[in-house]
Design a protein around this motif. Structure first.
Motif, mmCIF file in Angstrom:
data_model
loop_
_atom_site.group_PDB
_atom_site.id
_atom_site.type_symbol
_atom_site.label_atom_id
_atom_site.label_comp_id
_atom_site.label_asym_id
_atom_site.label_seq_id
_atom_site.Cartn_x
_atom_site.Cartn_y
_atom_site.Cartn_z
ATOM 1 N N GLY A 273 0.814 -1.208 0.000
ATOM 2 C CA GLY A 273 0.000 0.000 0.000
ATOM 3 C C GLY A 273 0.849 1.259 0.000
ATOM 4 N N ASN A 274 0.417 2.277 0.768
ATOM 5 C CA ASN A 274 1.123 3.563 0.761
ATOM 6 C C ASN A 274 1.945 3.743 2.031
ATOM 7 N N ILE A 275 2.519 4.931 2.172
ATOM 8 C CA ILE A 275 3.224 5.246 3.416
ATOM 9 C C ILE A 275 2.241 5.886 4.390
ATOM 10 N N HIS A 276 2.585 5.873 5.652
ATOM 11 C CA HIS A 276 1.812 6.459 6.749
ATOM 12 C C HIS A 276 0.561 5.642 7.065
ATOM 13 N N SER A 277 -0.493 5.734 6.255
ATOM 14 C CA SER A 277 -1.744 5.046 6.568
ATOM 15 C C SER A 277 -1.550 3.540 6.646
ATOM 16 N N SER A 278 -0.963 2.964 5.608
ATOM 17 C CA SER A 278 -0.781 1.510 5.576
ATOM 18 C C SER A 278 0.245 1.034 6.581
ATOM 19 N N GLY B 70 -10.923 4.213 0.104
ATOM 20 C CA GLY B 70 -11.943 4.811 0.953
ATOM 21 C C GLY B 70 -12.603 3.839 1.914
ATOM 22 N N GLU B 71 -12.424 2.541 1.706
ATOM 23 C CA GLU B 71 -12.970 1.548 2.637
ATOM 24 C C GLU B 71 -12.140 1.542 3.919
ATOM 25 N N ASN C 95 -7.500 12.322 12.003
ATOM 26 C CA ASN C 95 -7.490 12.997 10.707
ATOM 27 C C ASN C 95 -8.382 12.219 9.736
ATOM 28 N N PRO C 96 -9.494 12.806 9.263
ATOM 29 C CA PRO C 96 -10.431 12.072 8.406
ATOM 30 C C PRO C 96 -10.127 12.156 6.915
ATOM 31 N N SER C 97 -9.019 12.770 6.515
ATOM 32 C CA SER C 97 -8.739 12.965 5.092
ATOM 33 C C SER C 97 -8.215 11.682 4.437
ATOM 34 N N VAL C 98 -7.845 11.789 3.176
ATOM 35 C CA VAL C 98 -7.330 10.644 2.411
ATOM 36 C C VAL C 98 -5.930 10.982 1.911
ATOM 37 N N ASN D 178 -4.894 7.373 -1.725
ATOM 38 C CA ASN D 178 -5.927 6.345 -1.861
ATOM 39 C C ASN D 178 -6.195 5.555 -0.579
ATOM 40 N N TYR D 179 -5.653 6.000 0.551
ATOM 41 C CA TYR D 179 -5.918 5.342 1.826
ATOM 42 C C TYR D 179 -6.424 6.376 2.829
ATOM 43 N N SER D 180 -7.394 5.978 3.630
ATOM 44 C CA SER D 180 -7.928 6.881 4.646
ATOM 45 C C SER D 180 -6.866 7.199 5.687
ATOM 46 N N MET D 181 -6.806 8.480 6.076
ATOM 47 C CA MET D 181 -5.878 8.887 7.127
ATOM 48 C C MET D 181 -6.377 8.503 8.521
ATOM 49 N N LEU D 182 -7.594 7.941 8.592
ATOM 50 C CA LEU D 182 -8.031 7.372 9.869
ATOM 51 C C LEU D 182 -7.074 6.267 10.310
ATOM 52 N N TYR D 183 -6.497 5.578 9.338
ATOM 53 C CA TYR D 183 -5.505 4.562 9.675
ATOM 54 C C TYR D 183 -4.307 5.172 10.401
ATOM 55 N N SER D 184 -3.910 6.379 9.975
ATOM 56 C CA SER D 184 -2.755 7.041 10.580
ATOM 57 C C SER D 184 -3.070 7.628 11.949
ATOM 58 N N SER D 185 -4.372 7.674 12.283
ATOM 59 C CA SER D 185 -4.817 8.338 13.508
ATOM 60 C C SER D 185 -5.190 7.371 14.622
ATOM 61 N N HIS D 186 -5.249 6.066 14.321
ATOM 62 C CA HIS D 186 -5.720 5.083 15.298
ATOM 63 C C HIS D 186 -4.787 3.881 15.333
ATOM 64 N N ILE D 187 -4.417 3.462 16.521
ATOM 65 C CA ILE D 187 -3.679 2.208 16.680
ATOM 66 C C ILE D 187 -4.544 1.143 17.330
ATOM 67 N N SER D 188 -5.607 1.550 18.024
ATOM 68 C CA SER D 188 -6.495 0.607 18.716
ATOM 69 C C SER D 188 -7.764 0.418 17.894
ATOM 70 N N TRP D 189 -8.089 -0.848 17.593
ATOM 71 C CA TRP D 189 -9.261 -1.181 16.781
ATOM 72 C C TRP D 189 -10.132 -2.200 17.513
ATOM 73 N N SER D 190 -11.400 -1.847 17.745
ATOM 74 C CA SER D 190 -12.325 -2.738 18.457
ATOM 75 C C SER D 190 -12.804 -3.872 17.578
ATOM 76 N N SER D 191 -12.820 -3.652 16.263
ATOM 77 C CA SER D 191 -13.159 -4.683 15.279
ATOM 78 C C SER D 191 -12.444 -4.305 13.989
ATOM 79 N N PRO D 192 -12.451 -5.173 12.977
ATOM 80 C CA PRO D 192 -11.755 -4.827 11.730
ATOM 81 C C PRO D 192 -12.257 -3.553 11.053
ATOM 82 N N THR D 193 -13.484 -3.149 11.328
ATOM 83 C CA THR D 193 -14.027 -1.948 10.692
ATOM 84 C C THR D 193 -14.258 -0.796 11.667
#
Length: 443
Positions: free
Chosen positions: A100-105, A120-121, A153-156, A159-174
């Motif tokens: 994938g990309n840098i940061h988000s992935s 965007g998923e 950060n809700p931006s993109v 091609n990857y959501s920056m929500l990935y870059s903003s969260h390390i803890s995930w309650s479920s895969p989505t």
């Protein structure tokens, strides 16, 4: 000394308020039954994961030697006093984070090792802290406390959501676990039955029951209870004062129009105070057994933080606020090193507080696993073929510090193997997690 045995956890209760008690020798706070290999009043193992984005200075993240003789690179110098309780782990990585990309992935699967969805998923994997929260965390009022010092950060980005870059803890895969940015709301979550504005102090609400309790416990426990109540009051006052300054509580309009020029983008001015308040609340959560699992995201990957509180080496007479954290990470200058040490200094502050709290024969740090990580080794290269990882603490006597473990040239070097080892020390024994099928035996 009176000896008490409780079939469930002990709380001080007042109107709309409950506070879990700290570890005490006079009674079985944790509610577990005596076993031959585990004293009934042994404190539980806690997990804390701290994260700072964009990696570190490429030449100064290292450790060598062991025990008191361990040497640390400049980035880790703030942890010198804890080198005998420090496990430096080199060479681990996430295979999926290299796609994938840098940061988000590189960040969205930090604690899961799961594949990341693009376009965007939002799809990653349940992080290991939340796997523990769904089992181990059920015995506490707050299964897990998820704190942050920079908003999501809700931006993109590419091609990857920056929500990935903003969260390390995930309650479920989505579902990234919601972040708590405000110390006052984090405090409410820990100590109030309903997170709403209070018209009286949490401490005042339980003082009457605390006075009754003091008559039935040992002198050592009376001192411990007094120290604990004082620490609760101290945090309450600091949160109240921060609110009066207009910091840390979110936006509070006090004027009809601005009377100063627009400040620099980012979170409230005093980032050092913000981080320390979050750490103090984290420690209280552990100290009272209100929670046993916490993550603290000091900043995002691709972070926009600035550091006017740190004097610049490269621009004498100025703070390090001339460039956001993300762009500063693209060089290995003296200011970047100084920012690295500032973040590791927060970890040292946390370790020092944990180590100052005695829980029977061990300290709270001895009963904790405190892992610090980042999504890449160095921001200048965005390289994540190996990730910076350290673990502090003793996991209740199950983890030995003062060591360097090197997996760089080994075939099975999944970071998820470390997570499996840490879960095992908290009584969870997964057969597989992420891309790992076995623990790190050396841990």
């Amino acid at each position: 000394m009176h000896t008490h045995h409780f079939s469930r956890r002990a709380f001080l209760r007042g109107a709309g308020v409950s506070m879990a008690l700290p570890w005490m020798e006079s009674f079985n706070v944790w509610g577990d039954e005596p076993k031959r290999d585990k004293p009934a009043s042994e404190a539980p193992v806690r997990l804390c994961v701290t994260f700072s984005g964009n990696g570190f200075h490429s030449q100064e993240w290292w450790a060598k030697g062991e025990g008191k003789g361990m040497e640390l690179g400049k980035v880790l110098q703030p942890l010198h006093e804890f080198r005998e309780k420090l496990l430096f782990v080199r060479g681990l990585y996430h295979e999926e984070a290299r796609k994938g990309n840098i940061h988000s992935s590189q960040t969205g699967n930090m604690l899961s090792g799961a594949p990341i969805a693009s376009g965007g998923e939002i799809r990653s994997g349940t992080s290991f802290d939340q796997v523990l929260a769904q089992t181990y965390g059920r015995s506490t009022k707050v299964p897990s406390l998820v704190l942050a010092c920079e908003k999501s950060n809700p931006s993109v980005h590419k091609n990857y959501s920056m929500l990935y870059s903003s969260h390390i803890s995930w309650s479920s895969p989505t579902t990234p676990t919601p972040l708590e940015l405000y110390p006052a709301l984090a405090f409410d979550r820990l100590f109030k039955d309903e997170a709403s504005p209070a018209d009286k102090s949490v401490l005042d609400a339980v003082l009457a029951e605390a006075r009754d309790l003091k008559r039935d416990i040992s002198l050592n426990d009376q001192r411990k209870l007094d120290e604990y109540l004082d620490s609760v009051r101290d945090v309450e006052k600091r949160i109240e004062n921060a609110g009066k300054r207009g910091e840390l509580q979110g936006w509070r309009p006090t004027l009809e129009k601005p009377n100063i020029k627009r400040p620099a983008d980012g979170i409230p001015q005093d980032i050092g105070e913000h981080m320390k308040l979050m750490i103090d609340l984290l420690v209280l959560g552990f100290q009272t057994d209100t929670t046993r699992i916490t993550t603290l995201k000091l900043n995002n990957d691709h972070s926009a933080l600035r550091f006017p509180n740190l004097p610049s080496v490269q621009q004498a007479g100025h703070g390090i606020d001339y460039m956001i954290h993300h762009l500063l990470s693209h060089s290995d200058g003296e200011d970047w090193l100084k920012v690295n040490q500032f973040f590791i200094g927060q970890l040292a502050y946390l370790a020092r507080k944990l180590d100052s709290i005695q829980e029977g024969p061990r300290t709270l740090l001895d009963n904790t696993m405190l892992m610090h990580c980042s999504s890449m080794m160095a921001g200048a290269r965005h390289d994540n073929d190996q990730l910076p990882v350290i673990v502090l603490g003793g996991a209740g006597g199950r983890l030995k510090g003062g060591r360097v473990l090197d997996y760089k040239d080994k075939p099975e070097r999944q970071l998820c193997r470390l997570f499996m080892s840490m879960m095992d020390k908290m009584g969870q024994h997964p057969k597989i997690f992420g891309d790992a099928k076995m623990m790190l035996e050396e841990v």
